[in-house]
Design an enzyme around this catalytic site. Structure first.
Site, PDB file in Angstrom:
ATOM      1  N   ASP A   1    -116.569  47.260  49.419  1.00 33.53           N
ATOM      2  CA  ASP A   1    -117.748  48.131  49.354  1.00 33.53           C
ATOM      3  C   ASP A   1    -117.692  49.079  48.158  1.00 33.53           C
ATOM      4  O   ASP A   1    -116.626  49.373  47.621  1.00 33.53           O
ATOM      5  CB  ASP A   1    -117.902  48.939  50.647  1.00 33.53           C
ATOM      6  CG  ASP A   1    -116.716  49.848  50.926  1.00 33.53           C
ATOM      7  OD1 ASP A   1    -115.560  49.388  50.812  1.00 33.53           O
ATOM      8  OD2 ASP A   1    -116.930  51.041  51.230  1.00 33.53           O
TER       9      ASP A   1
ATOM     10  N   GLU B   1    -114.519  51.270  53.058  1.00 32.55           N
ATOM     11  CA  GLU B   1    -113.519  52.243  52.595  1.00 32.55           C
ATOM     12  C   GLU B   1    -114.178  53.548  52.188  1.00 32.55           C
ATOM     13  O   GLU B   1    -113.674  54.627  52.454  1.00 32.55           O
ATOM     14  CB  GLU B   1    -112.734  51.652  51.414  1.00 32.55           C
ATOM     15  CG  GLU B   1    -111.503  52.474  51.014  1.00 32.55           C
ATOM     16  CD  GLU B   1    -111.782  53.617  50.053  1.00 32.55           C
ATOM     17  OE1 GLU B   1    -110.928  54.516  49.928  1.00 32.55           O
ATOM     18  OE2 GLU B   1    -112.861  53.639  49.427  1.00 32.55           O
TER      19      GLU B   1
HETATM   20 ZN   LIG Z   1    -111.902  52.853  46.194  1.00 30.06          ZN
END
Ligand SMILES: [Zn+2]
Length: 487
Positions: free
Chosen positions: A121, A188
């Site tokens: 992501d 994340e």
């Molecule tokens: Zn990162």
């Protein structure tokens, strides 16, 4: 009088002697390693594949309803077609819809596996800043020797390099002795609880114990460590914790023509000012001690003398080092007021006022310690303090630099980047790796991408890009790391 002068001179020479002795023994911790064997890479094709990866809008949002699942699915398909040998050879699982876990089974099951982490992501592009990009953020353009776009460094430049390395090794007919896991989370940037945390739980449920985990969070820096001209490879051995506190004040509302002595806005503002004035204590500890031990010997004489003699110069070092925001962040739990809200109309007293203060917690401190400190510093019963739930986490343990894994990482860096100074450091942000703390004591955060003085603002900012030469080196780094770790 004369006696006193003699005693003083003796004392002084004794101190000088200790200072010089300690400085002389404060020697380099860098290791000699033969350069990695030459590697022929089709760099242009690899850069093309990275550019292709950037074209997927794999953006994560706090609100999972906003996530474009189809885009992640298309990205997975892209990886499948671009790395066919890897996909034919490794076992692949999807956790919680979008996170990927690959297993490359080793021949010696008595060896603990290793885990290479990265995340799929990216953060969105801030509305209104699109036109400031030299190349559009999701176009995946290659220009001027760079691959441009959101995620070029954070973190597709690592994710794709890991895949390139494994694809290459599989193509070369390599079979690892040690099992190698690759895990690529999908959230994340919003905490990793839906991705990395679930993958870590899956591995834990299978009784997996890892030799080490390697994640993002470090790089090869140039010009970022004062006093060292050589490139410096930062290897994160710990990361800070995180908590945000909400401060609320309720007061009598009403017409602003006859305000009381104390208003909600005034009481809250005073609390915020007190918090900024009473910072959490500064200290050189843990990862920062290790960092000074590694960079100190590489510096000029006066810095070396000071860093070798922290018993005498500790206070001075703390003040000098803590004088910049980045140095300060490594020495203490930081206090950052980020939200302030009250009032709806210029002639109405608000009946409540609210502030949010974000703390990045130094290893050794804790969420509870921060809450205690804040209540003591504010010392005003009219201000209520509460943890903004759901995002807090304790600082990570500090991974040992005496471990074999750290030595191996360091050696690999020296092999791939000759002349580099490798140093442990404290990651002041957060990474997915913290979810894997339970699977190993050796969690490291680094990579061989280069971070120059202007690159810090590109990450999560405008004009994120990666030099093709750096990207090629990153691939070489993962290839050599796998060779050193598992063959
Ligand atoms: Zn990162």
């Amino acid at each position: 009088m004369k006696k006193a002068a003699v005693a003083f001179a003796l004392g002084l020479s004794l101190v000088l002697g200790v200072l010089l002795y300690r400085t002389a023994r404060f020697t380099s911790r860098q290791v000699a390693a033969p350069p990695a064997p030459p590697l022929t890479l089709d760099t242009a094709a690899a850069a093309e594949r990275l550019a292709g990866a950037i074209r997927f809008h794999t953006i994560s949002y706090q609100d999972s309803g906003l996530v474009d699942g189809a885009e992640f699915a298309r990205f997975h398909e892209y990886l499948r077609t671009r790395f066919p040998k890897l996909h034919a050879r490794l076992k692949r699982e999807v956790t919680n819809g979008f996170s990927l876990l690959y297993e490359w089974l080793g021949t010696d099951t008595t060896l603990k596996p290793i885990l290479l982490l990265a995340h799929q992501d990216v953060v969105p592009v801030e509305t209104g800043t699109e036109s400031r990009w030299t190349e559009p953020p999701f176009a995946g353009h290659i220009a001027g020797g760079y691959v441009w776009g959101r995620g070029a460094m954070d973190d597709k430049g690592n994710l794709m390099a890991v895949l390139e390395a494994v694809e290459r090794l599989v193509a070369d007919g390599v079979t690892p002795k040690r099992t190698i896991y690759l895990a690529f989370g999908h959230d994340e940037e919003v905490g990793g609880t839906r991705g990395a945390a679930r993958t870590a739980a899956l591995l834990a449920s299978r009784g997996v114990h890892l030799e080490y985990v390697l994640d993002e969070g470090g790089a090869i820096t140039t010009g970022l460590v004062p006093g060292i001209a050589a490139p410096v490879a930062l290897v994160g051995i710990a990361e800070k914790g995180y908590v945000s506190l909400e401060l609320t004040v309720h007061a009598e509302g009403g017409h602003s023509s006859m305000p009381p002595r104390a208003t909600a806005v005034g009481i809250l503002s005073a609390a915020v000012v007190r918090l900024e004035a009473h910072q959490m204590p500064r200290r050189i500890s843990g990862a920062t001690v290790a960092m000074l031990d590694y960079i100190g010997p590489e510096m000029g004489f006066s810095s070396r003398l000071a860093l070798a003699n922290r018993w005498l110069f500790g206070g001075l070092i703390e003040r000098r080092f803590g004088g910049t925001p980045s140095g300060n962040a490594m020495l203490r739990t930081t206090t950052a007021p980020t939200i302030l809200a009250a009032g709806v109309k210029d002639n109405v007293l608000p009946s409540s006022a609210r502030a949010v203060v974000n703390f990045r917690i130094l290893p050794g401190d804790s969420v509870a310690g921060v809450v205690h400190h804040v209540r003591q510093a504010i010392d005003d019963p009219r201000v209520t303090t509460e943890v903004l739930g759901g995002f807090e986490n304790e600082p990570s343990p500090v991974s040992p630099v005496s471990s074999e894994s750290f030595g191996l990482l360091q050696r690999t860096m020296h092999q791939v980047v000759p002349g580099v100074v490798v140093t442990p450091w404290l990651v002041v942000g957060g990474t997915d790796s913290r979810h894997y703390d339970g699977l190993t004591g050796n969690v490291f955060r680094t990579g061989a991408l280069r971070l120059g003085p202007t690159d810090l603002e590109r990450i999560h900012g405008t004009n994120e890009r990666v030099a093709i030469s750096d990207y090629a080196r990153n691939i070489a780094f993962y290839i050599q790391l796998i060779r050193n770790s598992a063959l």
